[in-house]
Design an enzyme around this catalytic site. Structure first.
Site, PDB file in Angstrom:
ATOM      1  N   HIS A 141     114.484  48.401 -43.190  1.00 17.92           N
ATOM      2  CA  HIS A 141     113.983  47.620 -44.335  1.00 17.92           C
ATOM      3  C   HIS A 141     115.142  47.004 -45.109  1.00 17.92           C
ATOM      4  CE1 HIS A 141     110.687  50.750 -44.011  1.00 17.92           C
ATOM      5  NE2 HIS A 141     109.993  49.637 -43.953  1.00 17.92           N
ATOM      6  N   GLU A 156     111.596  42.688 -36.182  1.00 18.80           N
ATOM      7  CA  GLU A 156     111.136  42.427 -34.809  1.00 18.80           C
ATOM      8  C   GLU A 156     110.621  43.687 -34.131  1.00 18.80           C
ATOM      9  OE1 GLU A 156     114.354  40.491 -32.785  1.00 18.80           O
ATOM     10  OE2 GLU A 156     113.843  38.539 -33.633  1.00 18.80           O
ATOM     11  N   LYS A 157     110.865  44.844 -34.751  1.00 14.28           N
ATOM     12  CA  LYS A 157     110.323  46.075 -34.154  1.00 14.28           C
ATOM     13  C   LYS A 157     108.802  45.965 -34.014  1.00 14.28           C
ATOM     14  CE  LYS A 157     109.466  50.836 -34.794  1.00 14.28           C
ATOM     15  NZ  LYS A 157     108.260  50.760 -35.648  1.00 14.28           N
TER      16      LYS A 157
END
Ligand code: PAF
Length: 283
Positions: free
Chosen positions: A37, A150-151
């Site tokens: 994050h 993008e995870k």
């Protein structure tokens, strides 16, 4: 750092930034913040004058048997991390304000097709919940730029699809996955793993990297390849939900000519569902 929980003062602040000509960046989260994050915040700071982060554990995106109540809530620590990074505003709306008429009555946003495949097939309604809350948060914050990891590759594609289809006036940025030293993708759900599970967990990444290498070297028998790697992961203790090789642009099954691929995986380790993906560029 300013902390705002109500929608009206947020709108007032937004109006002020508009007058001052500020470029507004937005990072929506469900809290329990980790380096992944914080990387989104750092990316937002590169593009924007002010950065708004939201923390809202969104009930609409959790299925009936999922971990809504157990989802880790660590607001005080999260505040410290965001303050240290120089975030301008933390927005922490309340469930009763966001879903004032109740979840049953809530108008929803759904990106068809993309929302029903892969993770969407395993978690019916999940992406409707994600698209609805992200749309609502976009309407409240009205950012110029928004940043997603993008995870959650499918989530990112769905949000880009929503922004395009609803002609929303902002740019969506995908930010590469942050990993632990052993390769495990950072995720709030890693906190659920027992020490034994944590030791096995990096194998999910190692195996999709291995699969990706085989594709890069020319293997095109995708069904056999997927079955092989599913077997490998199940053999070390995972219960694989899916492994998929898809077009990175459309998330559809790739044609033979496709050069931009993505390998996506979801697998349970005990009660914890982990997801990961890697992109394979053959061009
Ligand atoms: O990726 C997440 O944390 C959530 O799905 C999001 C985008 C904050 C929406 O609740």
């Amino acid at each position: 750092m300013q902390v705002i929980s109500d929608i009206l003062p947020l709108r007032e602040q937004r109006r002020q930034w508009q007058i001052e000509g500020k470029v507004i960046g937005f990072v929506p989260t469900m809290g329990n913040l980790h380096e992944g994050h914080l990387g989104l915040v750092q990316e937002a700071k590169k593009h924007c004058d002010v950065v708004v982060v939201s923390i809202f554990v969104n009930p609409m995106q959790f299925g009936p048997n999922e971990d809504l109540d157990a989802y880790p809530r660590t607001l005080e620590n999260d505040k410290k991390s965001l303050e240290a990074l120089g975030v301008t505003t933390l927005f922490t709306p309340k469930v009763d304000d966001i879903y004032a008429r109740g979840l049953e009555q809530q108008t929803f946003v759904e990106v068809p097709g993309l929302s029903y495949m892969i993770c969407g097939a395993s978690r019916p309604g999940h992406f409707r919940g994600v698209a609805t809350i992200v749309c609502k948060l976009f309407n409240m914050v009205q950012p110029n730029h928004a940043f997603f990891g993008e995870k959650d590759f499918q989530q990112l594609q769905i949000i880009k699809g929503m922004v395009h289809d609803l002609s929303m006036n902002l740019t969506v940025h995908g930010v590469p996955t942050k990993r632990e030293e052993d390769g495990l993708a950072m995720s709030s759900r890693n906190n659920y793993l027992t020490p034994e599970e944590r030791a096995i967990a990096p194998k999910i990444y190692a195996n999709i990297v291995g699969l990706g290498e085989e594709v890069r070297k020319g293997r095109r028998d995708f069904l056999a390849l997927i079955a092989e790697y599913k077997g490998k992961l199940n053999a070390v203790g995972f219960k694989v939900d899916y492994i998929e090789i898809r077009s990175a642009d459309t998330l559809l099954h790739p044609s033979h000519e496709e050069t931009k691929l993505v390998v996506l995986v979801a697998a349970f380790l005990g009660k914890t569902r982990l997801i990961d993906n890697i992109q394979v560029d053959l061009s």
